[in-house]
Design an enzyme around this catalytic site. Structure first.
Site, PDB file in Angstrom:
ATOM      1  N   ARG A 135      -0.041   5.918  15.740  1.00  0.00           N
ATOM      2  CA  ARG A 135       0.158   7.246  15.155  1.00  0.00           C
ATOM      3  C   ARG A 135      -0.622   8.294  15.930  1.00  0.00           C
ATOM      4  NH1 ARG A 135      -2.441   5.230   9.389  1.00  0.00           N
ATOM      5  NH2 ARG A 135      -4.203   4.221  10.367  1.00  0.00           N
ATOM      6  N   ARG A 193      -9.462  -6.476  12.938  1.00  0.00           N
ATOM      7  CA  ARG A 193      -8.605  -5.750  13.862  1.00  0.00           C
ATOM      8  C   ARG A 193      -9.348  -4.473  14.227  1.00  0.00           C
ATOM      9  NH1 ARG A 193      -5.077  -6.958  17.525  1.00  0.00           N
ATOM     10  NH2 ARG A 193      -3.446  -5.383  17.701  1.00  0.00           N
ATOM     11  N   ARG A 216       0.833  -1.206   0.000  1.00  0.00           N
ATOM     12  CA  ARG A 216       0.000   0.000   0.000  1.00  0.00           C
ATOM     13  C   ARG A 216       0.869   1.259   0.000  1.00  0.00           C
ATOM     14  NH1 ARG A 216      -5.146   0.036   2.011  1.00  0.00           N
ATOM     15  NH2 ARG A 216      -4.764   1.897   3.248  1.00  0.00           N
ATOM     16  N   ARG A 231       9.854   5.062  -3.391  1.00  0.00           N
ATOM     17  CA  ARG A 231      10.290   5.802  -4.584  1.00  0.00           C
ATOM     18  C   ARG A 231      11.699   6.372  -4.425  1.00  0.00           C
ATOM     19  NH1 ARG A 231       6.274   9.697  -2.501  1.00  0.00           N
ATOM     20  NH2 ARG A 231       4.436   8.863  -3.549  1.00  0.00           N
ATOM     21  N   TYR A 284      -9.772  -4.838   2.410  1.00  0.00           N
ATOM     22  CA  TYR A 284      -9.073  -3.668   2.941  1.00  0.00           C
ATOM     23  C   TYR A 284      -9.195  -2.530   1.915  1.00  0.00           C
ATOM     24  CZ  TYR A 284      -5.069  -1.421   5.402  1.00  0.00           C
ATOM     25  OH  TYR A 284      -4.235  -0.599   6.108  1.00  0.00           O
ATOM     26  N   GLU A 327      -3.866   6.874  18.167  1.00  0.00           N
ATOM     27  CA  GLU A 327      -4.569   5.689  17.670  1.00  0.00           C
ATOM     28  C   GLU A 327      -3.920   4.430  18.244  1.00  0.00           C
ATOM     29  OE1 GLU A 327      -5.207   6.062  13.464  1.00  0.00           O
ATOM     30  OE2 GLU A 327      -5.313   3.890  13.185  1.00  0.00           O
ATOM     31  N   ASP A 339      -9.828   1.196   0.396  1.00  0.00           N
ATOM     32  CA  ASP A 339      -9.756   2.622   0.682  1.00  0.00           C
ATOM     33  C   ASP A 339     -11.087   3.247   0.276  1.00  0.00           C
ATOM     34  OD1 ASP A 339      -7.163   2.783   1.710  1.00  0.00           O
ATOM     35  OD2 ASP A 339      -6.300   2.727  -0.296  1.00  0.00           O
TER      36      ASP A 339
END
Ligand code: UDP
Length: 376
Positions: free
Chosen positions: A287, A256, A177, A181, A356, A308, A358
Site C-alpha cells: 500500500r 512478519r 478483520r 457489508r 495481532y 510499504e 489493534d
C-alpha cells in the site's frame, strides 16, 4: 553497576502503548517506573514525526478505531483526535475498487446494483468453489464471504505478499478483520469512534510519560543486562518478544516485517487518497500512504508519500506482525504458560502477547492489567 538507581517500583521494557499506559497509571498511584526502550524514541510503532508540517507515521498508517468508550475517552485525555474515516482504494492491474468489501466494490466488480443481486453472485461463486462448512483457512474464509472474483483480484495477491505464504496456510481470522457489508459504505472499520490525533501520535506519549515518577531511557536494550534488571527491580512489565525473553527455549516464533520507502513531491495531492492498496502479487509493495490526507495538515505544495513493502523477519529486523498460524500458536502457548508462572513479570502488548492486536486492544489490555495491579 546498579541499574535500579532511584528505588523504582517497576522496570518497564518498551515505551509503546502498553508500557507507557502502565507507567502513567503507576505514577497516578504514587509508584515510580523506569522505562527502557531499545529504539531512540518512545511510542513504539505508533511513533509519528512532522515533515513539512505533515504528520508522518514512521511505522505505517495508524488509525485509532474502537467501540470501547472507556478506551476512547482514555486516549482522548492525552490529545485531540480528528474524525478521520479511512476509505481505502484498491488498485488491481490499474482497475480501481473501493474497500472494504461493500456495494461499491460489488458494483465495480460485477455491475450489480442491489444487495440481493450481490448476495446471489457471491453465493453462486461460493458454491462453484465447493466451499461448505466452516472455512479452514484464509482462502476458504474469503471465498465464502465475498466469492472467487474478489478473492482473486483483491485478496490473494495482497495477502500472499503481505504474509509471505499461501492464503491456504493462513488463519481465517485475518480476513475477518475487514468488514463485508451490503450497503454503499466505504468506511474501512465498523467502529463507532475513529480518527487520528490532530498533532500526531507522539504527543500522546510525551503527555503520558510527563511525570516526576517516570524516567525514560532510550537506546537501552534489556537483554544487555537482563539478569541484573531481574534481580534489582521488584516488578517488571515486559513488552518485547516473548520468545526472546525465554531465550527461545521452546523454539523461535515467526513474525512478519515491513519496510517503508518515502518520497516528497511538489504538490499537495499526489494520489488523491490517504491509502491506496496494490493488490496484485507482482507489485512489491502492499500500500501507499499520502500522509496529508489523514488530517489535511502540511505546508503548501508539498506531499510525503510512503510505500510499504512486506519482508521476511529475522533478528536484525523489526517484528511487526505475529504469524498466528497453528504451528506458532502451539509454541506461543508454551511461552504463555511460562510467563503466567512468573511472579514478578507482567507480559503484554503485541509482542509480549504474540497477538495481532489493534491499538485499542492494546489500550484495553493495559487498562485491565492496571486495574488488576492497582485496583479501581
Ligand atoms: N487484505 C487483503 N487485501 C487488501 C487489504 C487487506 O487481502 O486490500 C487482507 C490481508 O490478508 C491483510 C488482512 O486483510 O493482512 C488484514 O488487513 P488490514 O488492513 O486490517 O491489515 P493491517 O492494516 O493490520 O496491516
Amino acid at each position: 553497576m546498579k541499574l535500579n538507581t532511584r528505588d523504582y517500583d517497576y522496570l518497564i521494557v518498551g515505551a509503546g502503548p502498553y508500557g507507557s499506559i502502565f507507567a502513567h497509571e503507576a505514577a497516578k498511584h504514587g509508584k515510580r517506573s523506569l522505562i527502557i526502550e531499545k529504539r531512540p524514541h518512545v511510542g513504539g510503532n505508533m511513533y509519528t514525526h512532522k515533515e513539512h508540517g505533515i504528520n508522518v507515521h514512521d511505522f505505517g498508517a495508524h488509525i485509532f478505531h474502537t467501540d470501547n468508550k472507556e478506551v476512547w475517552d482514555y486516549v482522548n485525555q492525552f490529545t485531540e483526535f480528528n474524525g478521520y474515516i479511512n476509505q481505502v482504494v484498491a488498485n488491481y492491474e490499474g482497475e480501481l475498487y473501493n474497500l472494504p468489501f461493500n456495494m461499491n466494490t460489488f458494483y465495480q466488480m460485477w455491475g450489480v446494483k442491489t444487495p440481493a443481486e450481490a448476495a446471489a453472485k457471491i453465493e453462486e461463486q461460493r458454491q462453484a468453489a465447493g466451499i461448505t462448512g466452516t472455512p479452514k483457512n484464509l482462502e476458504e474464509q474469503a471465498i465464502s464471504l465475498i466469492g472467487t472474483d474478489i478473492y482473486e483480484k483483491l485478496i490473494k495477491g495482497y495477502t500472499e505478499k503481505q504474509w509471505g505464504r499461501s492464503a491456504t496456510e493462513l488463519p481465517s481470522f485475518i480476513i475477518r478483520r475487514l468488514p463485508v457489508r451490503y450497503t454503499f459504505d466505504n468506511n474501512y472499520f465498523n467502529h463507532r469512534y475513529q480518527g487520528v490525533p490532530v498533532d500526531g501520535y507522539t504527543v500522546i506519549f510525551d503527555n503520558m510519560l510527563d511525570s516526576d515518577l517516570i524516567d525514560v531511557q532510550t537506546d537501552v536494550d534489556f537483554f544487555d543486562n537482563k539478569d541484573t534488571y531481574l534481580e534489582e527491580f521488584p516488578r517488571i512489565v515486559y513488552t518485547g518478544m516473548i520468545d526472546r525473553f525465554f531465550e527461545y527455549k521452546h523454539g523461535e516464533l515467526e513474525y512478519r516485517s515491513v519496510r517503508f520507502e518515502s518520497e516528497t513531491f511538489d504538490t499537495d495531492n499526489k494520489q488523491g487518497n490517504a491509502v491506496i492498496n496494490y493488490t496484485e502479487r507482482d507489485v512489491p509493495f502492499t500500500r501507499v500512504m499520502e500522509w496529508r490526507h489523514f488530517d489535511q495538515k502540511g505546508d503548501d505544495n508539498v506531499t510525503v508519500i510512503t510505500s510499504e513493502f512486506p519482508q521476511d523477519w529475522d533478528r536484525t529486523k523489526e517484528a511487526y506482525y505475529p504469524v498466528n498460524d497453528h504451528k506458532n500458536s502451539e509454541i506461543f502457548k508454551k511461552y504463555r504458560k511460562e510467563a503466567d508462572n512468573l511472579d514478578n513479570v507482567i507480559m503484554g502488548g503485541r509482542l509480549g502477547n504474540y497477538q495481532y492486536y489493534d491499538m485499542d486492544q492494546v489500550f484495553n489490555a493495559a487498562l485491565k492489567e492496571v486495574q488488576k495491579e492497582f485496583g479501581k
